[in-house]
Scaffold this active site. Sequence first.
Site, PDB file in Angstrom:
ATOM      1  N   ASP A 189       0.843  -1.192   0.000  1.00 53.69           N
ATOM      2  CA  ASP A 189       0.000   0.000   0.000  1.00 53.69           C
ATOM      3  C   ASP A 189       0.881   1.245   0.000  1.00 53.69           C
ATOM      4  O   ASP A 189       1.881   1.317   0.710  1.00 53.69           O
ATOM      5  CB  ASP A 189      -0.923  -0.012   1.227  1.00 53.69           C
ATOM      6  CG  ASP A 189      -2.081   0.953   1.087  1.00 53.69           C
ATOM      7  OD1 ASP A 189      -3.226   0.492   0.946  1.00 53.69           O
ATOM      8  OD2 ASP A 189      -1.835   2.188   1.128  1.00 53.69           O
ATOM      9  N   ILE A 190       0.469   2.239  -0.783  1.00 54.00           N
ATOM     10  CA  ILE A 190       1.261   3.471  -0.921  1.00 54.00           C
ATOM     11  C   ILE A 190       1.229   4.291   0.372  1.00 54.00           C
ATOM     12  O   ILE A 190       2.145   5.077   0.627  1.00 54.00           O
ATOM     13  CB  ILE A 190       0.759   4.274  -2.149  1.00 54.00           C
ATOM     14  CG1 ILE A 190       1.817   5.215  -2.677  1.00 54.00           C
ATOM     15  CG2 ILE A 190      -0.539   5.007  -1.868  1.00 54.00           C
ATOM     16  CD1 ILE A 190       1.495   5.770  -4.063  1.00 54.00           C
ATOM     17  N   GLU A 238     -11.960   3.570  -1.024  1.00 51.79           N
ATOM     18  CA  GLU A 238     -11.471   4.657  -1.884  1.00 51.79           C
ATOM     19  C   GLU A 238     -11.348   4.188  -3.325  1.00 51.79           C
ATOM     20  O   GLU A 238     -11.615   4.953  -4.242  1.00 51.79           O
ATOM     21  CB  GLU A 238     -10.067   5.098  -1.446  1.00 51.79           C
ATOM     22  CG  GLU A 238      -9.993   5.847  -0.134  1.00 51.79           C
ATOM     23  CD  GLU A 238      -8.533   6.005   0.319  1.00 51.79           C
ATOM     24  OE1 GLU A 238      -7.609   5.914  -0.529  1.00 51.79           O
ATOM     25  OE2 GLU A 238      -8.332   6.204   1.526  1.00 51.79           O
ATOM     26  N   HIS A 298     -10.167  -5.263  -3.605  1.00 45.88           N
ATOM     27  CA  HIS A 298      -8.834  -5.521  -3.044  1.00 45.88           C
ATOM     28  C   HIS A 298      -8.989  -5.956  -1.605  1.00 45.88           C
ATOM     29  O   HIS A 298      -9.921  -5.560  -0.915  1.00 45.88           O
ATOM     30  CB  HIS A 298      -7.931  -4.284  -3.147  1.00 45.88           C
ATOM     31  CG  HIS A 298      -8.538  -3.040  -2.576  1.00 45.88           C
ATOM     32  ND1 HIS A 298      -9.463  -2.289  -3.272  1.00 45.88           N
ATOM     33  CD2 HIS A 298      -8.379  -2.429  -1.382  1.00 45.88           C
ATOM     34  CE1 HIS A 298      -9.844  -1.259  -2.520  1.00 45.88           C
ATOM     35  NE2 HIS A 298      -9.204  -1.333  -1.362  1.00 45.88           N
ATOM     36  N   MET A 299      -8.033  -6.760  -1.165  1.00 41.38           N
ATOM     37  CA  MET A 299      -7.989  -7.229   0.212  1.00 41.38           C
ATOM     38  C   MET A 299      -6.725  -6.658   0.849  1.00 41.38           C
ATOM     39  O   MET A 299      -5.632  -6.809   0.296  1.00 41.38           O
ATOM     40  CB  MET A 299      -7.967  -8.755   0.233  1.00 41.38           C
ATOM     41  CG  MET A 299      -7.952  -9.374   1.615  1.00 41.38           C
ATOM     42  SD  MET A 299      -8.082 -11.172   1.482  1.00 41.38           S
ATOM     43  CE  MET A 299      -9.819 -11.345   1.053  1.00 41.38           C
TER      44      MET A 299
HETATM   45  P1  AMP Z   1      -9.723   1.229   0.330  1.00 43.48           P
HETATM   46  O1  AMP Z   1      -9.929   2.388   1.257  1.00 43.48           O
HETATM   47  O2  AMP Z   1     -10.098  -0.091   0.936  1.00 43.48           O
HETATM   48  O3  AMP Z   1     -10.366   1.457  -1.032  1.00 43.48           O
HETATM   49  O4  AMP Z   1      -8.168   1.145   0.129  1.00 43.48           O
HETATM   50  C1  AMP Z   1      -7.496   1.642  -1.001  1.00 43.48           C
HETATM   51  C2  AMP Z   1      -6.032   1.605  -0.665  1.00 43.48           C
HETATM   52  O5  AMP Z   1      -5.291   1.759  -1.868  1.00 43.48           O
HETATM   53  C3  AMP Z   1      -5.584   2.739   0.281  1.00 43.48           C
HETATM   54  O6  AMP Z   1      -5.038   2.158   1.468  1.00 43.48           O
HETATM   55  C4  AMP Z   1      -4.539   3.502  -0.544  1.00 43.48           C
HETATM   56  O7  AMP Z   1      -3.457   3.955   0.242  1.00 43.48           O
HETATM   57  C5  AMP Z   1      -4.111   2.456  -1.565  1.00 43.48           C
HETATM   58  N1  AMP Z   1      -3.590   2.975  -2.835  1.00 43.48           N
HETATM   59  C6  AMP Z   1      -4.144   3.925  -3.628  1.00 43.48           C
HETATM   60  N2  AMP Z   1      -3.386   4.122  -4.724  1.00 43.48           N
HETATM   61  C7  AMP Z   1      -2.336   3.272  -4.613  1.00 43.48           C
HETATM   62  C8  AMP Z   1      -1.193   2.995  -5.429  1.00 43.48           C
HETATM   63  N3  AMP Z   1      -0.961   3.638  -6.577  1.00 43.48           N
HETATM   64  N4  AMP Z   1      -0.329   2.055  -4.997  1.00 43.48           N
HETATM   65  C9  AMP Z   1      -0.517   1.410  -3.834  1.00 43.48           C
HETATM   66  N5  AMP Z   1      -1.575   1.609  -3.027  1.00 43.48           N
HETATM   67  C10 AMP Z   1      -2.464   2.540  -3.411  1.00 43.48           C
END
Ligand code: AMP
Length: 113
Positions: free
Chosen positions: A31-32, A95, A100-101
Amino acid sequence: MATDCVFCKIVSGEIKTELVHQDGDVVAFRDIHPRAPVHVLVVPRDHVPGVAEVPGGHSLIGHMVAVANLLAKQEKVAGSGYRLVVNQGPDSGQEVRHLHMHLLGGKRLGPMG
Ligand code: AMP
Ligand code: ZN
């Protein structure tokens, strides 16, 4: 592939990210914005908006759990414990509308809420 989807772009290689796992069905990457020392996302190659769109009885979720369990061993948190999270919809704070998990571990995780 959804052209405006960040995870589709990671799957296709358009956005470069180190993959910690890949197979025919899923990829996994860090995760970023990590919320724990280990914070990995397991993402299906196909664009599925969320867990609500996974048909009942489909093997995808089981495969994602198997990969997350494998990665927990790889990341050395299998013994200390970890949390698998799938957010769905606005109240969960989802978001990215590509299933995704989250695999979280490496510290004492706070209460769920
Ligand atoms: P969610 O809130 O469950 O939709 O989690 C989405 C996750 O994706 C968040 O924890 C973000 O930090 C992560 N995320 C968004 N863009 C990226 C990216 N380019 N690379 C890695 N993680 C990302
Ligand atoms: Zn997508």
